[in-house]
Write an enzyme that holds these catalytic residues in place. Structure first.
Site, PDB file in Angstrom:
ATOM      1  N   SER A  79       0.763  -1.599   0.075  1.00  0.00           N
ATOM      2  CA  SER A  79      -0.480   0.476   0.113  1.00  0.00           C
ATOM      3  C   SER A  79       1.153   1.588  -0.119  1.00  0.00           C
ATOM      4  O   SER A  79       0.656   2.074  -0.971  1.00  0.00           O
ATOM      5  CB  SER A  79      -0.723   0.053   1.028  1.00  0.00           C
ATOM      6  OG  SER A  79      -1.574   1.225   0.869  1.00  0.00           O
ATOM      7  N   GLN A  80       1.786   1.676   1.322  1.00  0.00           N
ATOM      8  CA  GLN A  80       2.786   2.486   1.101  1.00  0.00           C
ATOM      9  C   GLN A  80       3.934   2.710  -0.073  1.00  0.00           C
ATOM     10  O   GLN A  80       3.888   3.987  -0.732  1.00  0.00           O
ATOM     11  CB  GLN A  80       3.218   2.874   2.064  1.00  0.00           C
ATOM     12  CG  GLN A  80       2.527   3.281   3.581  1.00  0.00           C
ATOM     13  CD  GLN A  80       1.894   4.596   3.309  1.00  0.00           C
ATOM     14  OE1 GLN A  80       2.792   5.234   2.868  1.00  0.00           O
ATOM     15  NE2 GLN A  80       1.174   5.249   4.209  1.00  0.00           N
ATOM     16  N   LYS A  91      11.366  -9.399  -4.892  1.00  0.00           N
ATOM     17  CA  LYS A  91      11.610 -10.509  -4.953  1.00  0.00           C
ATOM     18  C   LYS A  91      11.132 -11.222  -5.950  1.00  0.00           C
ATOM     19  O   LYS A  91      10.132 -10.684  -6.565  1.00  0.00           O
ATOM     20  CB  LYS A  91      11.617 -11.223  -3.262  1.00  0.00           C
ATOM     21  CG  LYS A  91      12.309 -10.948  -2.432  1.00  0.00           C
ATOM     22  CD  LYS A  91      11.808 -11.822  -1.328  1.00  0.00           C
ATOM     23  CE  LYS A  91      12.386 -11.418  -0.108  1.00  0.00           C
ATOM     24  NZ  LYS A  91      11.879 -13.000   1.282  1.00  0.00           N
ATOM     25  N   HIS A 105       8.809   3.848   9.161  1.00  0.00           N
ATOM     26  CA  HIS A 105       8.929   3.931  10.778  1.00  0.00           C
ATOM     27  C   HIS A 105       9.457   4.449  10.531  1.00  0.00           C
ATOM     28  O   HIS A 105      10.587   3.013  10.185  1.00  0.00           O
ATOM     29  CB  HIS A 105       7.032   2.472  10.130  1.00  0.00           C
ATOM     30  CG  HIS A 105       7.321   3.056  12.168  1.00  0.00           C
ATOM     31  ND1 HIS A 105       7.218   3.324  13.429  1.00  0.00           N
ATOM     32  CD2 HIS A 105       7.050   0.983  12.623  1.00  0.00           C
ATOM     33  CE1 HIS A 105       6.884   3.104  14.530  1.00  0.00           C
ATOM     34  NE2 HIS A 105       6.061   1.105  13.648  1.00  0.00           N
ATOM     35  N   GLY A 148      -1.519   4.038   2.716  1.00  0.00           N
ATOM     36  CA  GLY A 148      -1.307   4.306   1.346  1.00  0.00           C
ATOM     37  C   GLY A 148      -2.075   4.883   0.298  1.00  0.00           C
ATOM     38  O   GLY A 148      -1.799   5.848  -0.682  1.00  0.00           O
ATOM     39  N   GLU A 163      -1.487   3.430  18.261  1.00  0.00           N
ATOM     40  CA  GLU A 163      -2.124   1.730  17.868  1.00  0.00           C
ATOM     41  C   GLU A 163      -2.278   1.326  19.266  1.00  0.00           C
ATOM     42  O   GLU A 163      -4.010   0.815  19.371  1.00  0.00           O
ATOM     43  CB  GLU A 163      -0.652   1.438  17.037  1.00  0.00           C
ATOM     44  CG  GLU A 163      -0.131   1.539  15.592  1.00  0.00           C
ATOM     45  CD  GLU A 163       1.096   1.033  15.141  1.00  0.00           C
ATOM     46  OE1 GLU A 163       0.917   1.753  14.434  1.00  0.00           O
ATOM     47  OE2 GLU A 163       1.166   0.696  15.655  1.00  0.00           O
ATOM     48  N   GLU A 173     -25.216  -0.637  18.107  1.00  0.00           N
ATOM     49  CA  GLU A 173     -24.565   0.093  19.028  1.00  0.00           C
ATOM     50  C   GLU A 173     -23.236   0.010  19.198  1.00  0.00           C
ATOM     51  O   GLU A 173     -23.288   1.549  19.836  1.00  0.00           O
ATOM     52  CB  GLU A 173     -25.677   0.144  20.424  1.00  0.00           C
ATOM     53  CG  GLU A 173     -27.105  -0.177  20.161  1.00  0.00           C
ATOM     54  CD  GLU A 173     -27.131   1.456  19.782  1.00  0.00           C
ATOM     55  OE1 GLU A 173     -26.456   2.258  20.327  1.00  0.00           O
ATOM     56  OE2 GLU A 173     -28.581   0.956  18.796  1.00  0.00           O
TER      57      GLU A 173
END
Length: 333
Positions: free
Chosen positions: A27-28, A48, A108, A134, A195, A227
């Site tokens: 994604s990133q 790879k 990160h 991303g 997180e 709820e």
């Protein structure tokens, strides 16, 4: 207060003669690589040979080589694979390609902060960390905007690490919104804490506890699901758009009053003390217990991780949720 930089503070020319290798195309990786390419930078992708995303990267016009080849060829090497595989990838394929003056880039700080990766002193090490997933980094850039980003400098071997980081962040669109400067320690420890205590661990277990409380009191599981889980999107969207103030403005007076008088009963001093314990487990100078436990489990085959995944997947809220979400045809879109 963190200083904020914008496009006017960034010089893309700093990277115009550089070749950037994006290692990983999830994604990133896919988002940042495409944004940098569209900003006029030369980008290659390191994957790879067996990677499932190689064909997609080629379809989008990228030269795809192995991570080792990418590290040899590029002067800017950005590692965008999961935290737990970065150390092995670095040792087997990237470190041999590092030469004085190159730059190693992260989104990160986990592996640098916890010293899983210790780069040579003659390369720049910096971070560009968009504050969004991303798909959003790519979509907002394509619409002419940008997602705010953090930058941090771990090593400035060349004297131009910060200018490189600013240009890099601007190239993915962050200079259109704002680039905040931080440190690898601050980004890593606050990210993990957020997180665990709030965004993932906190919210998920708060939802489960509320669901269980209603079920144990004799209420229908479907009503409890609506709820305690379904309606969180309404609240989170309001908070995301305008903070707690906007959320409290748009909910009913009954809900707002209940927020004030009942919220502190759930999130009380005991919970905050537990949050402090979580933070201490994350902090490097307090022993980095979380990082050590996570890495040790994965090195032993991830048995604890797998057990926890199975346990959570079997929670009753998941069975109820699958049935109810099947009624919401718009979710499939």
């Amino acid at each position: 207060m963190a200083r904020v930089y914008y496009d006017a503070d960034c010089d893309l020319q700093v990277l115009k003669k550089e070749k950037i290798a994006v290692i990983g195309f999830g994604s990133q990786g896919a988002a940042q690589a495409q944004n940098m390419k569209d900003s006029g930078l030369e980008v290659i992708v390191g994957l790879k040979p067996s990677s499932a995303t190689a064909s997609e990267a080629r379809r989008l016009g990228f030269k795809v080589v192995t991570p080792a080849e990418a590290a040899q060829e590029a002067s800017i090497i950005q590692i965008l694979v999961p935290d737990q595989v970065q150390k092995d990838l670095y040792q087997k394929e990237i470190v041999q390609g590092l030469r004085p003056g190159k730059a190693l880039v992260f989104s990160h700080g986990f592996n640098i902060h916890y010293e899983q990766i210790v780069p040579p002193k003659d390369v720049d090490v910096y971070m560009v960390a968009p504050k969004g997933p991303g798909y959003l980094v790519r979509r907002v850039f394509s619409e002419g905007g940008g997602v705010p980003s953090l930058i941090a400098i771990h090593q400035d071997a060349t004297g131009k690490a910060k200018s490189r980081a600013l240009a890099h962040a601007a190239a993915i669109g962050a200079g259109r919104a704002g680039i905040l400067e931080t440190t690898f320690r601050e980004e890593t420890e606050t990210d993990l804490f957020g997180e665990q205590a709030v965004l993932c661990g906190g919210i998920s277990h708060l939802i489960q506890a509320g669901f269980e409380t209603l079920i144990e009191a004799g209420y229908d599981p479907e009503i409890a699901y609506f709820e305690c889980l379904h309606e969180t999107k309404l609240i989170v969207d309001l908070i995301y758009e305008g903070g707690l103030e906007k959320m409290r403005y748009y909910i009913s007076d009954t809900a707002e009053y209940g927020d004030y008088v009942s919220g502190p009963k759930v999130i009380d001093g005991h919970v905050k003390q537990k949050m402090k314990e979580i933070l201490a487990d994350i902090q490097k100078d307090k022993g980095a217990r979380f990082a050590k436990r996570f890495l040790a489990d994965l090195e032993a085959g991830g048995q604890e991780f797998d057990r926890l995944r199975r346990r959570e997947a079997n929670h009753p809220i998941e069975k109820v949720g699958k049935k109810l979400r099947a009624m919401m045809k718009w979710l499939n879109k």
